[in-house]
Design an enzyme around this catalytic site. Structure first.
Site, PDB file in Angstrom:
ATOM      1  N   LEU A  58      -0.743   9.281 -17.941  1.00 29.47           N
ATOM      2  CA  LEU A  58      -1.254  10.234 -18.935  1.00 29.47           C
ATOM      3  C   LEU A  58      -2.785  10.262 -19.087  1.00 29.47           C
ATOM      4  N   ASN A  91       1.414   0.135 -22.743  1.00 25.93           N
ATOM      5  CA  ASN A  91       0.707   1.016 -21.794  1.00 25.93           C
ATOM      6  C   ASN A  91      -0.737   0.573 -21.595  1.00 25.93           C
ATOM      7  N   SER A 135      15.281  -0.992 -14.142  1.00 26.72           N
ATOM      8  CA  SER A 135      14.969  -1.861 -12.996  1.00 26.72           C
ATOM      9  C   SER A 135      14.065  -3.023 -13.432  1.00 26.72           C
ATOM     10  N   LYS A 136      13.142  -2.766 -14.363  1.00 29.90           N
ATOM     11  CA  LYS A 136      12.274  -3.849 -14.855  1.00 29.90           C
ATOM     12  C   LYS A 136      13.101  -4.833 -15.694  1.00 29.90           C
ATOM     13  N   ARG A 147      10.088  15.206 -20.869  1.00 21.97           N
ATOM     14  CA  ARG A 147      10.634  14.271 -19.872  1.00 21.97           C
ATOM     15  C   ARG A 147      12.071  13.922 -20.293  1.00 21.97           C
ATOM     16  N   TYR A 195      13.374   3.423 -14.297  1.00 23.39           N
ATOM     17  CA  TYR A 195      12.259   2.455 -14.184  1.00 23.39           C
ATOM     18  C   TYR A 195      12.489   1.278 -15.133  1.00 23.39           C
ATOM     19  N   ASN A 212       0.605  10.909 -28.502  1.00 20.77           N
ATOM     20  CA  ASN A 212       0.047  11.378 -27.224  1.00 20.77           C
ATOM     21  C   ASN A 212      -0.919  12.544 -27.447  1.00 20.77           C
ATOM     22  N   THR A 216       7.328  -5.017 -18.896  1.00 14.38           N
ATOM     23  CA  THR A 216       6.902  -3.890 -19.722  1.00 14.38           C
ATOM     24  C   THR A 216       7.662  -3.832 -21.050  1.00 14.38           C
ATOM     25  N   ASP A 217       7.046  -3.194 -22.037  1.00 13.00           N
ATOM     26  CA  ASP A 217       7.740  -2.981 -23.319  1.00 13.00           C
ATOM     27  C   ASP A 217       8.876  -1.960 -23.170  1.00 13.00           C
ATOM     28  N   GLU A 218       8.891  -1.216 -22.047  1.00 16.52           N
ATOM     29  CA  GLU A 218       9.937  -0.180 -21.881  1.00 16.52           C
ATOM     30  C   GLU A 218      11.332  -0.778 -21.796  1.00 16.52           C
ATOM     31  N   GLY A 261      15.161  11.957 -21.385  1.00 20.82           N
ATOM     32  CA  GLY A 261      15.290  10.600 -21.955  1.00 20.82           C
ATOM     33  C   GLY A 261      13.976  10.022 -22.469  1.00 20.82           C
ATOM     34  N   LEU A 292       0.839  -1.212   0.000  1.00 21.05           N
ATOM     35  CA  LEU A 292       0.000   0.000   0.000  1.00 21.05           C
ATOM     36  C   LEU A 292       0.870   1.256   0.000  1.00 21.05           C
ATOM     37  N   THR A 293       1.686   1.359  -1.017  1.00 19.55           N
ATOM     38  CA  THR A 293       2.441   2.596  -1.242  1.00 19.55           C
ATOM     39  C   THR A 293       1.430   3.652  -1.703  1.00 19.55           C
TER      40      THR A 293
HETATM   41  P1  NAD Z   1       0.579   0.566  -9.849  1.00 18.77           P
HETATM   42  O1  NAD Z   1       1.638   1.576  -9.607  1.00 18.77           O
HETATM   43  O2  NAD Z   1      -0.812   1.028 -10.104  1.00 18.77           O
HETATM   44  O3  NAD Z   1       0.511  -0.460  -8.635  1.00 18.77           O
HETATM   45  C1  NAD Z   1       1.666  -1.021  -8.073  1.00 18.77           C
HETATM   46  C2  NAD Z   1       1.235  -1.770  -6.814  1.00 18.77           C
HETATM   47  O4  NAD Z   1       2.394  -2.376  -6.238  1.00 18.77           O
HETATM   48  C3  NAD Z   1       0.619  -0.857  -5.742  1.00 18.77           C
HETATM   49  O5  NAD Z   1      -0.526  -1.459  -5.205  1.00 18.77           O
HETATM   50  C4  NAD Z   1       1.723  -0.744  -4.699  1.00 18.77           C
HETATM   51  O6  NAD Z   1       1.249  -0.531  -3.387  1.00 18.77           O
HETATM   52  C5  NAD Z   1       2.396  -2.099  -4.840  1.00 18.77           C
HETATM   53  N1  NAD Z   1       3.798  -2.078  -4.372  1.00 18.77           N
HETATM   54  C6  NAD Z   1       4.751  -1.166  -4.722  1.00 18.77           C
HETATM   55  N2  NAD Z   1       5.892  -1.444  -4.079  1.00 18.77           N
HETATM   56  C7  NAD Z   1       5.655  -2.553  -3.318  1.00 18.77           C
HETATM   57  C8  NAD Z   1       6.452  -3.332  -2.439  1.00 18.77           C
HETATM   58  N3  NAD Z   1       7.742  -3.030  -2.195  1.00 18.77           N
HETATM   59  N4  NAD Z   1       5.904  -4.412  -1.844  1.00 18.77           N
HETATM   60  C9  NAD Z   1       4.597  -4.734  -2.078  1.00 18.77           C
HETATM   61  N5  NAD Z   1       3.798  -4.020  -2.875  1.00 18.77           N
HETATM   62  C10 NAD Z   1       4.321  -2.951  -3.503  1.00 18.77           C
HETATM   63  O7  NAD Z   1       1.099  -0.337 -11.045  1.00 18.77           O
HETATM   64  P2  NAD Z   1       0.352  -0.949 -12.311  1.00 18.77           P
HETATM   65  O8  NAD Z   1       0.230   0.097 -13.340  1.00 18.77           O
HETATM   66  O9  NAD Z   1      -0.846  -1.697 -11.861  1.00 18.77           O
HETATM   67  O10 NAD Z   1       1.474  -1.969 -12.825  1.00 18.77           O
HETATM   68  C11 NAD Z   1       1.525  -3.304 -12.339  1.00 18.77           C
HETATM   69  C12 NAD Z   1       2.699  -4.023 -12.981  1.00 18.77           C
HETATM   70  O11 NAD Z   1       2.561  -3.985 -14.395  1.00 18.77           O
HETATM   71  C13 NAD Z   1       4.055  -3.408 -12.678  1.00 18.77           C
HETATM   72  O12 NAD Z   1       4.988  -4.449 -12.486  1.00 18.77           O
HETATM   73  C14 NAD Z   1       4.390  -2.605 -13.928  1.00 18.77           C
HETATM   74  O13 NAD Z   1       5.786  -2.501 -14.114  1.00 18.77           O
HETATM   75  C15 NAD Z   1       3.734  -3.455 -14.983  1.00 18.77           C
HETATM   76  N6  NAD Z   1       3.309  -2.719 -16.185  1.00 18.77           N
HETATM   77  C16 NAD Z   1       2.429  -1.685 -16.091  1.00 18.77           C
HETATM   78  C17 NAD Z   1       1.984  -1.053 -17.236  1.00 18.77           C
HETATM   79  C18 NAD Z   1       1.007   0.095 -17.190  1.00 18.77           C
HETATM   80  O14 NAD Z   1       0.742   0.700 -18.241  1.00 18.77           O
HETATM   81  N7  NAD Z   1       0.407   0.421 -16.073  1.00 18.77           N
HETATM   82  C19 NAD Z   1       2.458  -1.474 -18.483  1.00 18.77           C
HETATM   83  C20 NAD Z   1       3.399  -2.507 -18.536  1.00 18.77           C
HETATM   84  C21 NAD Z   1       3.795  -3.148 -17.380  1.00 18.77           C
HETATM   85  O1  DAU Z   2       4.852   1.070 -21.765  1.00 17.48           O
HETATM   86  C1  DAU Z   2       4.497   0.502 -20.545  1.00 17.48           C
HETATM   87  C2  DAU Z   2       4.688   1.506 -19.434  1.00 17.48           C
HETATM   88  O2  DAU Z   2       3.649   2.468 -19.583  1.00 17.48           O
HETATM   89  C3  DAU Z   2       4.655   0.907 -18.049  1.00 17.48           C
HETATM   90  O3  DAU Z   2       5.711  -0.003 -17.905  1.00 17.48           O
HETATM   91  C4  DAU Z   2       4.741   1.993 -16.982  1.00 17.48           C
HETATM   92  O4  DAU Z   2       4.619   1.434 -15.688  1.00 17.48           O
HETATM   93  C5  DAU Z   2       3.621   2.973 -17.210  1.00 17.48           C
HETATM   94  O5  DAU Z   2       3.722   4.047 -16.303  1.00 17.48           O
HETATM   95  C6  DAU Z   2       3.663   3.504 -18.638  1.00 17.48           C
HETATM   96  O6  DAU Z   2       4.831   4.345 -18.853  1.00 17.48           O
HETATM   97  P1  DAU Z   2       4.772   5.687 -19.712  1.00 17.48           P
HETATM   98  O7  DAU Z   2       5.849   6.566 -19.296  1.00 17.48           O
HETATM   99  O8  DAU Z   2       4.637   5.382 -21.157  1.00 17.48           O
HETATM  100  O9  DAU Z   2       3.325   6.208 -19.196  1.00 17.48           O
HETATM  101  P2  DAU Z   2       2.818   7.680 -18.806  1.00 17.48           P
HETATM  102  O10 DAU Z   2       1.340   7.577 -18.627  1.00 17.48           O
HETATM  103  O11 DAU Z   2       3.617   8.276 -17.726  1.00 17.48           O
HETATM  104  O12 DAU Z   2       3.100   8.491 -20.144  1.00 17.48           O
HETATM  105  C7  DAU Z   2       2.516   8.113 -21.379  1.00 17.48           C
HETATM  106  C8  DAU Z   2       3.062   9.059 -22.443  1.00 17.48           C
HETATM  107  O13 DAU Z   2       2.535  10.376 -22.187  1.00 17.48           O
HETATM  108  C9  DAU Z   2       4.567   9.208 -22.428  1.00 17.48           C
HETATM  109  O14 DAU Z   2       5.014   9.422 -23.762  1.00 17.48           O
HETATM  110  C10 DAU Z   2       4.812  10.478 -21.617  1.00 17.48           C
HETATM  111  C11 DAU Z   2       3.573  11.325 -21.945  1.00 17.48           C
HETATM  112  N1  DAU Z   2       3.120  12.203 -20.854  1.00 17.48           N
HETATM  113  C12 DAU Z   2       2.917  11.663 -19.630  1.00 17.48           C
HETATM  114  C13 DAU Z   2       2.495  12.441 -18.584  1.00 17.48           C
HETATM  115  C14 DAU Z   2       2.281  11.866 -17.208  1.00 17.48           C
HETATM  116  C15 DAU Z   2       2.872  13.542 -21.112  1.00 17.48           C
HETATM  117  O15 DAU Z   2       3.010  14.024 -22.252  1.00 17.48           O
HETATM  118  N2  DAU Z   2       2.431  14.314 -20.077  1.00 17.48           N
HETATM  119  C16 DAU Z   2       2.267  13.829 -18.822  1.00 17.48           C
HETATM  120  O16 DAU Z   2       1.898  14.618 -17.922  1.00 17.48           O
END
Ligand code: NAD
Ligand code: DAU
Length: 337
Positions: free
Chosen positions: A190, A179, A153-154, A274, A150, A250, A123-125, A276, A35-36
């Site tokens: 976003l 995403n 680390s993934k 942003r 990020y 975007n 993730t695709d990142e 990088g 629960l961060t």
């Molecule tokens: P999120 O940030 O919404 O949720 C992350 C969850 O992990 C939270 O509930 C947080 O409390 C918990 N957490 C964080 N640190 C922790 C710790 N040390 N111990 C236990 N719990 C912890 O993330 P999300 O968007 O749901 O993403 C979930 C997974 O999918 C992640 O591994 C992310 O890298 C991956 N992913 C996300 C996306 C995306 O677009 N959201 C895309 C590709 C991959």
């Molecule tokens: O591709 C998968 C990834 O998608 C996941 O692994 C990550 O956990 C998730 O956060 C997401 O990363 P992005 O950086 O792509 O997502 P974000 O929503 O932060 O940004 C999406 C795009 O929009 C990116 O090109 C940055 C841009 N952006 C984002 C924000 C927050 C903006 O232009 N303005 C913004 O304020």
């Protein structure tokens, strides 16, 4: 079957828990989540009454907590992570701790407890960035080239998962997806940021020239993909999961949201890019389609509309998340606004 889900109180994890408990009525599920700021008990409101669901508040970096949570589980589905790229630029160390060390501690416990299947959500990142005009897509053979703390680390976590498969025989799979969007996504990302800022009468910050491209995947499509890999995936394998057939920038995504909410284009504000910032992601999901029969089913426009409507209906849910702490982060991240 009993599953241990980590990070189940976050966006994708909570959607996955709902999906799984509804679909598999004989399964039990434990959610381990620290629960961060991103973990939100409201995402699973009412589930505390479900006898097949239990919650442990704890950190995946704590071996004692993990050892307790994993007892009796046959399958581990690992979502827990620090996930926001912008926050990883502001404070990388936490990302290395949770995403790398936390994953290693889970893997260790999985081997010790003879877990039948460990599925890691990535993730695709990890593949880096494509050229804007390129027709190329990431696939399972693309060389890793992470470009943010990020993503790095993934990538490290992915390597550890495969190393535990090779070295200790852990039955493990990985999905690298694009995403996600949909209900319960934190308003730092976003799409929900754009929707909620517009609903608050605020501007939507667009990084750089807004031409960056992401491959949007609706969260329920992602849950089905994870399900296919858990049920039919081959251990030691990676599966790429993506959502879109056509590129969309975007800026185009934000313009669609502006239109859906009857707002004005003058509410879009270009801000400093942003550091990088990856230019383009695109996913080739042929392998999971060919081998496991999965394909994205949801239509982007339709699901974007439903997502916007969900945020309109659930204002109390997201208002709580945009409080004082969020404003501190927001001011720091978007210095120009
Ligand atoms: P999120 O940030 O919404 O949720 C992350 C969850 O992990 C939270 O509930 C947080 O409390 C918990 N957490 C964080 N640190 C922790 C710790 N040390 N111990 C236990 N719990 C912890 O993330 P999300 O968007 O749901 O993403 C979930 C997974 O999918 C992640 O591994 C992310 O890298 C991956 N992913 C996300 C996306 C995306 O677009 N959201 C895309 C590709 C991959
Ligand atoms: O591709 C998968 C990834 O998608 C996941 O692994 C990550 O956990 C998730 O956060 C997401 O990363 P992005 O950086 O792509 O997502 P974000 O929503 O932060 O940004 C999406 C795009 O929009 C990116 O090109 C940055 C841009 N952006 C984002 C924000 C927050 C903006 O232009 N303005 C913004 O304020």
């Amino acid at each position: 079957m009993k599953l241990l889900v980590t990070g189940g109180s976050g966006f994708i994890g909570a959607n996955f828990i709902k999906y799984w408990l509804e679909k598999y009525s004989a399964d039990d599920l434990v959610n381990l989540d620290a629960l961060t700021y991103a973990g939100n008990p409201d995402n699973l409101n009412g589930f505390e009454k479900n006898s097949r669901y239990s919650f442990i508040k704890g950190n995946i970096c704590d071996p004692a907590v993990v050892s307790k949570a994993i007892k009796g589980a046959e399958v581990v589905v690992h979502f827990a992570a620090e996930t926001h790229v912008d926050r990883s630029i502001l404070k990388p160390s936490l990302f290395l701790k949770t995403n790398i060390l936390g994953t290693q501690i889970l893997l260790e416990a999985a081997v010790k407890n003879k877990i039948r299947h460990f599925h890691h959500i990535s993730t695709d990142e990890v593949y880096g960035s494509l050229n804007l005009k390129s027709k190329e897509k990431f696939n399972e053979k693309t060389r890793y080239n992470p470009r943010s703390p990020y993503a790095a680390s993934k990538a490290a976590a992915d390597h550890l998962v495969l190393a535990y498969h090779e070295t200790y025989g852990l039955a493990a799979t990985i999905t690298n997806c694009s995403n996600n969007f949909g209900p319960y996504q934190h308003p730092e990302k976003l799409i929900p940021l754009a929707i909620t800022n517009l609903l608050q009468g605020k501007k939507v910050p667009v990084y750089g020239d807004g031409q960056n491209i992401r491959d949007w995947l609706y969260v329920s499509d992602h849950c089905r993909a994870i399900d296919s890999v858990i049920k039919k995936g081959k251990c030691g394998e990676i599966y790429c999961v993506g959502g879109l057939k056509q590129d969309i920038s975007n800026l185009e995504v934000i313009r669609k949201i502006v239109k859906l909410l009857n707002c004005r284009e003058s509410q879009i504000e270009f801000v400093k890019d942003r550091p990088g910032h990856d230019r383009k992601y695109a996913i080739d999901w042929t392998k999971i389609n060919r081998e496991l029969g999965w394909q994205p089913e949801e239509d982007f426009e339709e699901r974007l509309k439903e997502t916007a409507e969900w945020y309109v209906r659930n204002e109390a849910w997201w208002r709580k998340l945009k409080g004082k702490n969020f404003q501190v982060f927001y001011r720091r991240n978007y210095k120009k606004l």
